[in-house]
Design an enzyme around this catalytic site. Structure first.
Site, PDB file in Angstrom:
ATOM      1  N   LYS A  98      -0.465   9.799  -0.484  1.00 56.50           N
ATOM      2  CA  LYS A  98       0.674   8.673  -1.066  1.00 56.50           C
ATOM      3  C   LYS A  98       1.083   9.440  -2.454  1.00 56.50           C
ATOM      4  CE  LYS A  98       1.511   3.990  -1.763  1.00 56.50           C
ATOM      5  NZ  LYS A  98       1.297   2.463  -1.232  1.00 56.50           N
ATOM      6  N   GLU A 184      -0.956 -11.896   7.329  1.00 54.54           N
ATOM      7  CA  GLU A 184      -0.911 -13.034   6.460  1.00 54.54           C
ATOM      8  C   GLU A 184      -1.329 -14.407   7.430  1.00 54.54           C
ATOM      9  OE1 GLU A 184       1.756  -9.725   4.544  1.00 54.54           O
ATOM     10  OE2 GLU A 184       1.141 -10.399   6.629  1.00 54.54           O
ATOM     11  N   ARG A 212       5.484 -14.703   7.982  1.00 50.94           N
ATOM     12  CA  ARG A 212       4.730 -14.479   8.976  1.00 50.94           C
ATOM     13  C   ARG A 212       3.657 -15.528   9.308  1.00 50.94           C
ATOM     14  NH1 ARG A 212       3.485  -8.521   6.250  1.00 50.94           N
ATOM     15  NH2 ARG A 212       5.252  -7.726   6.378  1.00 50.94           N
TER      16      ARG A 212
END
Length: 251
Positions: A98, A184, A212
């Site tokens: 990343k 979630e 969600r």
């Protein structure tokens, strides 16, 4: 799919279905050990073991290859061309970095996941001279103080400890902080279970991602009348975070 997203139920459901259909589906797993913050959970631990990822996908009936260098484009083209000839679903596992090729981003992966203006040479943030305290910082400080007074208070988030500032809560009350990964629905369901036992859970999730967990909010918290505190960060229009993070459904 990112490795952080593997903790989400929908990814598992899709892989489970793919293993049953036995069609040529190519899944590229971009593994950089991060979502917004570093990954957490048992699946992360499994992937860190030699052969762990292969065992996981093979159990689902999905062929596995890798891990490969995700930055070697010529090699990847060869791998993908061969993958198209398979008559079964296949996961191509790629290791990436990343912030690859930009040193400040590699050193501070969480901040550079999404950031405002910064100096390109140093990577330092360019702050407004009249910047006010962030709402999520005030929230975290308040919740930390509440937890100090009341041992029943716990904080729950879904892979967003830094974005919600709950990483500050974690430093003071590590045994009462829960990061459940990018999941979630489980975060809300977990809170509901704790609430039935007299715990006081505070669930802090970005407004846009709380979509969600509507099923759990309605069926497992609302109908059960459980005292779960839902703290939605980034409500309304949120500027720098972009179209995927607008909290327009709050209303």
């Amino acid at each position: 799919v990112g490795d952080g997203a593997l903790t989400g139920g929908l990814t598992f459901e899709g892989l489970n279905n793919a293993g049953d259909l036995k069609r040529n589906l190519i899944v590229v797993l971009n593994d950089n050990q991060m979502s917004i913050d570093p990954n957490v959970g048992a699946l992360k631990d499994t992937f860190e073991k030699k052969g762990g990822a292969k065992a996981y996908f093979n159990l689902l009936g999905v062929h596995y290859q890798g891990p490969f260098d995700g930055h070697d484009i010529p090699k990847l083209i060869q791998i993908f061309e061969k993958a198209k000839t398979y008559d079964s679903p296949i996961v191509i596992h790629l290791n990436t970095v990343k912030g690859h090729s930009y040193n400040p981003a590699q050193k501070d992966k969480t901040r550079f996941h999404g950031c405002g203006p910064f100096d390109v040479e140093s990577g330092n943030a360019i702050k407004s001279p009249n910047s006010k305290p962030k709402y999520q910082d005030l929230f975290s400080e308040t919740l930390t103080a509440m937890a100090t007074e009341d041992e029943k208070v716990v904080a729950i988030t879904a892979a967003m400890p830094s974005g919600t500032s709950l990483n500050k809560f974690k430093k003071v009350h590590p045994d009462r902080f829960y990061d459940v990964g990018l999941a979630e629905p489980h975060a809300v369901e977990f809170a509901a279970g704790l609430a039935t036992q007299g715990i006081k859970p505070f669930v802090c999730i970005y407004s846009t991602f709380m979509q969600r967990a509507y099923d759990q909010l309605i069926h497992d918290v609302g109908i059960q009348k459980l005292p779960v505190r839902v703290c939605m960060d980034r409500s309304g229009l949120v500027g720098d975070d972009g179209v995927t993070h607008q909290g327009v459904f709050d209303y």
